[in-house]
Scaffold this active site. Structure first.
Site, PDB file in Angstrom:
ATOM      1  N   GLU A 335       0.814  -1.226   0.000  1.00  0.00           N
ATOM      2  CA  GLU A 335       0.000   0.000   0.000  1.00  0.00           C
ATOM      3  C   GLU A 335       0.845   1.272   0.000  1.00  0.00           C
ATOM      4  O   GLU A 335       0.832   2.021   0.974  1.00  0.00           O
ATOM      5  CB  GLU A 335      -0.905  -0.012   1.241  1.00  0.00           C
ATOM      6  CG  GLU A 335      -1.744  -1.254   1.360  1.00  0.00           C
ATOM      7  CD  GLU A 335      -2.491  -1.341   2.684  1.00  0.00           C
ATOM      8  OE1 GLU A 335      -3.644  -1.788   2.648  1.00  0.00           O
ATOM      9  OE2 GLU A 335      -1.942  -0.956   3.731  1.00  0.00           O
ATOM     10  N   PRO A 336       1.579   1.548  -1.058  1.00  0.00           N
ATOM     11  CA  PRO A 336       2.371   2.782  -1.078  1.00  0.00           C
ATOM     12  C   PRO A 336       1.484   4.017  -1.279  1.00  0.00           C
ATOM     13  O   PRO A 336       0.584   4.011  -2.110  1.00  0.00           O
ATOM     14  CB  PRO A 336       3.285   2.586  -2.296  1.00  0.00           C
ATOM     15  CG  PRO A 336       2.532   1.659  -3.198  1.00  0.00           C
ATOM     16  CD  PRO A 336       1.695   0.778  -2.299  1.00  0.00           C
ATOM     17  N   GLY A 337       1.735   5.040  -0.494  1.00  0.00           N
ATOM     18  CA  GLY A 337       1.050   6.313  -0.687  1.00  0.00           C
ATOM     19  C   GLY A 337       2.082   7.364  -1.062  1.00  0.00           C
ATOM     20  O   GLY A 337       2.183   7.814  -2.205  1.00  0.00           O
ATOM     21  N   ARG A 379       3.805  19.322   7.889  1.00  0.00           N
ATOM     22  CA  ARG A 379       4.679  18.220   8.298  1.00  0.00           C
ATOM     23  C   ARG A 379       5.915  18.703   9.070  1.00  0.00           C
ATOM     24  O   ARG A 379       6.366  18.044   9.989  1.00  0.00           O
ATOM     25  CB  ARG A 379       5.090  17.370   7.094  1.00  0.00           C
ATOM     26  CG  ARG A 379       3.899  16.632   6.464  1.00  0.00           C
ATOM     27  CD  ARG A 379       4.330  15.642   5.394  1.00  0.00           C
ATOM     28  NE  ARG A 379       5.144  14.569   5.931  1.00  0.00           N
ATOM     29  CZ  ARG A 379       6.450  14.452   5.790  1.00  0.00           C
ATOM     30  NH1 ARG A 379       7.126  15.349   5.083  1.00  0.00           N
ATOM     31  NH2 ARG A 379       7.098  13.457   6.334  1.00  0.00           N
ATOM     32  N   CYS A 410       0.662  32.566  12.452  1.00  0.00           N
ATOM     33  CA  CYS A 410       0.959  33.111  13.776  1.00  0.00           C
ATOM     34  C   CYS A 410       1.460  32.036  14.729  1.00  0.00           C
ATOM     35  O   CYS A 410       0.860  31.774  15.780  1.00  0.00           O
ATOM     36  CB  CYS A 410      -0.286  33.778  14.337  1.00  0.00           C
ATOM     37  SG  CYS A 410      -0.858  35.093  13.264  1.00  0.00           S
ATOM     38  N   GLU A 411       2.530  31.382  14.353  1.00  0.00           N
ATOM     39  CA  GLU A 411       3.178  30.362  15.189  1.00  0.00           C
ATOM     40  C   GLU A 411       4.661  30.443  14.857  1.00  0.00           C
ATOM     41  O   GLU A 411       5.026  30.433  13.680  1.00  0.00           O
ATOM     42  CB  GLU A 411       2.735  28.945  14.784  1.00  0.00           C
ATOM     43  CG  GLU A 411       1.311  28.581  15.089  1.00  0.00           C
ATOM     44  CD  GLU A 411       1.084  28.175  16.536  1.00  0.00           C
ATOM     45  OE1 GLU A 411       2.054  27.744  17.177  1.00  0.00           O
ATOM     46  OE2 GLU A 411      -0.049  28.307  16.995  1.00  0.00           O
TER      47      GLU A 411
END
Ligand SMILES: *Cc1c(COP(=O)(O)O)cnc(C)c1O
Length: 491
Positions: A335-337, A379, A410-411
């Site tokens: 199941e490669p994504g 990520r 705003c982080e």
């Protein structure tokens, strides 16, 4: 010059007092060069040095579709899907065959579901929404799987009414639930058992343990997986047991973890054949095949993966074959994504603010802000992922400068690319491209700070087209119930 100890430990202190280079990041020889493993196959530099995709300059894409934008090389995506379908599966022909399920959670929209369907792959889904995308394009349900640790009754019903090929069951309660719904609908539900095999794979190593403390699957070590099989066999009028399933992790660069997983699954497979007299027709080894986000990553090709995994599965199946010479071998699936969707796309941003920040007396870091960030690629903020980037609207002969590319949110953790070299003459209005954003970027995107999400632009044979349109402020406000507005409906 005084040495900054922390910077020194982290890497090499740049001679002119600019920020420390991480150990793994080599100083580039040519900043305009595109490292092939990072970029989609049809990415190149055009006659004015601008990045091009399948012949279309990114300057045209920015003009026509705006920035930030995800840009997908359609032929590259399709070629990666075909490489898994053909090159990966070839070594399995002698031992029962293999199927490739594209993990839709990496990135799914109707165009992508069609590409996967046309290239003859199967499809993994894990929600009613992902199934709805597949249903919209008429994806053959027998080639679709449904995953998840908490599928709703409505989703199970949707899957069974549609005639889905497999439901990967994840708990005892779900086994009963699927059987009940199958009975109501008068169908037999095809199921696989999600087994927690006690292998946890990370980028460069894996941990093999007996016990695991996580929400997915039935543990092999404490006998739950075996109990799940028994319960399914006992419900044979409602459930059809297709086989065992495992998924050991993500961004994996070798097959050692898969070898242990396969051995443990095949042991259980063999035990089930002996005790129930059932040779389960399938076995799924999951996804997780790594890609190159930066120069330090060296992924295996689908051909190499197929050869190595074909070998190890054949080796592990020997015992089963000896004990059950007449039995049909299980058809293997993977199941490669990320490995299909990831490298096919990059995100195109326009540079805004450029700021030199004095970190300590002798250490300055250049922060380059772009018109996106953790809303379109979470990520880096979420798990410290590494990315690279390149100046995309032109090339430059200027001295390189180590920079940090940050978003507009705003982080302070809103970082896109932690460390990268860009030409020292970058200015606001330049375009940069971050490769490897085809997987888990659009699908994990959000509207933080009321930021409309970027479009997905597919390019093929010199033509760029939108496959997911840019969100608008109207889209954002459409869900917002304005209580001061006159009531729409009076009871
Ligand atoms: C996430 C996931 C995949 C895909 O993982 P990649 O790292 O994108 O290859 C495959 N199978 C299952 C069950 C998953 O949860």
């Amino acid at each position: 010059m005084a040495t900054n100890m922390r910077a020194h430990e982290a890497g090499i202190l740049h001679a002119d007092g600019y920020a420390a280079q991480p150990q793994w990041l080599p100083e580039p020889e040519d900043l305009s060069e595109l490292m092939p493993k990072l970029w989609a196959a049809n990415t190149d530099r055009g006659e004015h040095g601008e990045l091009t995709v399948a012949g279309v300059p990114v300057t045209d894409i920015a003009r026509d579709f705006g920035t930030a934008a995800y840009v997908v090389d359609e032929d590259d995506f399709r070629a990666r899907a075909r490489a898994f379908r053909d090159d990966f599966t070839a070594p399995f022909a002698a031992i029962g065959g293999a199927d490739v399920y594209y993990a839709g959670k990496a990135f799914l929209c109707t165009a992508v579901a069609r590409w996967i369907m046309e290239e003859g792959l199967h499809l993994d889904t894990c929600s009613g929404g992902e199934m709805a995308v597949a249903q919209r394009v008429g994806f053959p349900p027998e080639r679709v799987a449904l995953h998840g640790n908490n599928k709703s009754r409505a989703e199970l019903r949707q899957a069974l009414e549609w005639g889905i090929g497999r439901i990967v069951v994840d708990s005892f309660a779900e086994i009963d639930r699927v059987a009940e719904i199958a009975d109501e609908l008068g169908v037999v539900a095809p199921v696989m058992v999600r087994v927690t095999v006690g292998v946890e794979a990370h980028t460069h190593e894996f941990i093999a343990t007996a016990h695991e403390d996580q929400k997915f699957g039935f543990s092999l070590a404490n006998g739950r997986a075996r109990e799940a099989v028994d319960r399914i066999v006992a419900k044979g009028e409602s459930l059809r047991l297709l086989g065992l399933h495992s998924h050991i992790g993500s961004q994996i660069f070798d097959t050692a973890g898969f070898e242990i997983a396969a051995r443990r699954l095949i042991d259980l497979h063999t035990e089930v054949a002996a005790e129930h007299g059932i040779a389960m027709p399938e076995m799924d080894l999951g996804g997780g095949y790594g890609i190159a986000y930066t120069s330090e990553h060296d992924p295996l090709s689908p051909r190499q993966l197929g050869e190595q995994m074909g070998d190890l599965v054949a080796r592990e199946l020997k015992v089963f074959q000896e004990e059950h010479p007449e039995a049909v071998l299980p058809r293997i699936s993977i199941e490669p994504g990320r490995a299909i969707a990831g490298p096919s796309a990059f995100t195109l941003y326009e540079i805004g603010t450029i700021k030199d920040v004095e970190v300590t007396g002798d250490l300055t870091r250049t922060y380059v802000s772009v018109d996106g960030g953790m809303s379109d690629n979470v990520r880096t903020a979420l798990y410290g992922a590494d990315y690279s980037c390149a100046l995309a609207s032109r090339t430059s002969d200027a001295e390189e400068r180590l920079v940090r590319v940050v978003g507009r949110h705003c982080e302070s953790g809103d970082i896109v690319v932690m460390d990268e070299y860009l030409p020292g003459d970058i200015v606001a209005g330049d375009l940069i491209a971050v490769p490897g954003t085809g997987a888990y970027c659009r699908s994990l995107s959000n509207q933080y700070n009321h930021t409309p999400r970027p479009p997905v632009v597919a390019v093929r044979d010199g033509v760029a087209r939108v496959i997911v349109r840019r969100e608008t402020i109207e889209d954002l406000l459409a869900l917002d119930v304005d209580e001061s507005a006159p009531p729409q409906e009076v009871r």
